[in-house]
Design an enzyme around this catalytic site. Structure first.
Site, PDB file in Angstrom:
ATOM      1  N   ARG A  46       0.810  -1.216   0.000  1.00 22.10           N
ATOM      2  CA  ARG A  46       0.000   0.000   0.000  1.00 22.10           C
ATOM      3  C   ARG A  46       0.844   1.268   0.000  1.00 22.10           C
ATOM      4  NH1 ARG A  46      -5.414  -1.227   3.651  1.00 22.10           N
ATOM      5  NH2 ARG A  46      -5.954  -3.191   2.627  1.00 22.10           N
TER       6      ARG A  46
ATOM      7  N   ASP B  39     -15.898   7.032   9.490  1.00 25.76           N
ATOM      8  CA  ASP B  39     -14.679   6.266   9.221  1.00 25.76           C
ATOM      9  C   ASP B  39     -13.518   7.247   9.197  1.00 25.76           C
ATOM     10  OD1 ASP B  39     -14.300   3.188   8.007  1.00 25.76           O
ATOM     11  OD2 ASP B  39     -12.612   4.518   7.616  1.00 25.76           O
TER      12      ASP B  39
END
Length: 302
Positions: free
Chosen positions: A69, A176
């Site tokens: 990532r 979130d």
């Protein structure tokens, strides 16, 4: 419903970072990677930063995920070393990239009507009884909502109880830490294959198909407010909530942080509110504020 939520002190991460993950690797090489090289020191620095900003403990088995990532972020920024990337995000001019860093290292995995027994319980044991009992304002919080499948599942569950909720002010808060997944949730557009788990009887009027994608109706979208929130910071909203979903989120925190979050969730519930946790997140033993009411379902003690 006029009791205001008092956030209290945040469940702040401990001042000591998690142990260096590389210490568990024995005689393994001190460097890792392909296109880029990630040293043990760099991995430890990255995991300490993740723990600092999000309270998430990334152990050594997550090294491949972190490498993959963050390699994307190195390419995007034109950098060739993880140390230089960490230097960037810690400087004032790296504030925007810090957001991208946070998005990259937070794991998001969800589906519609995951752990379906929770939605059956929500409808039959929370929403319908409260509405029939005369309650005119109902609030549900999806904490760690990821790309939005959970809050949309809650919304469709509420629509299924439409007759009971006809005169009720019903709203869902979906939060979130990752701004990218929040954008997906707010758009309300998903691949048709991902919507396969939505029961056929709940689809009518809730979403429409467009090629190989589906989009939720404006009426369903209007039920949900998507907001960015770090769960470890003070919560800038008022409650209380009749139900809180925090599923497969606590697994990323250490025991101390988990306990603090569960306490804060319990305090954010109405006097008979319900907390839904993930399938591997059962509370051990008796909790002073919550009692078990089924598999990973906890109701506020009166």
């Amino acid at each position: 419903m006029n009791r205001a939520l008092q956030p209290g002190s945040a469940a702040s991460p401990r001042s000591d970072p998690p142990p260096a993950a590389a210490a568990d690797r024995g005689g393994e090489s001190a460097a890792y990677g392909g296109e880029f090289v990630m040293s043990d020191a760099e991995f430890t620095r990255i995991t300490a930063k993740v723990f600092e900003i999000a309270g998430i403990v990334l152990k050594d088995h997550k090294r491949q995920m972190v490498y993959t990532r963050l390699s994307r972020r190195l390419r995007a920024t034109g950098l060739t070393a993880f140390g230089a990337y960490m230097d960037l995000i810690e400087r004032p001019e790296g504030k925007a990239e810090m957001v991208q860093f946070t998005n990259a290292v937070t794991t998001n995995l969800t589906s519609f009507f995951r752990e379906g027994h929770h939605f059956t319980h929500l409808r039959e044991q929370v929403l319908e009884p409260l509405a029939k009992g005369g309650k005119t304002r109902l609030r549900v919080w999806s904490a760690g909502c990821s790309t939005g499948e959970e809050p949309y599942s809650i919304a469709m569950t509420a629509r299924a109880a439409a007759r009971s909720l006809a005169s009720v002010d019903f709203r869902i808060l979906a939060t979130d830490l990752d701004t990218n997944v929040l954008a997906t949730g707010k758009a309300g557009v998903y691949p048709e294959a991902r919507a396969a788990d939505i029961p056929a009887e709940l689809r009518s009027g809730a979403l429409a198909r467009n090629g190989d994608r589906v989009e939720f109706s404006s009426q369903v979208k209007s039920m949900i407010a998507f907001r960015k929130l770090n769960l470890l910071h003070p919560w800038p909203f008022r409650g209380p909530f009749d139900a809180i979903f925090c599923r497969n989120v606590l697994i990323y925190f250490d025991a101390e942080t988990k306990a603090g979050l569960v306490r804060r969730y319990a305090e954010a519930l109405t006097d008979d509110g319900v907390l839904y946790l993930g399938h591997s997140e059962s509370l051990l033993g008796e909790h002073p504020l919550l009692r078990s009411e089924g598999r990973t379902i906890y109701r506020r003690r009166k």
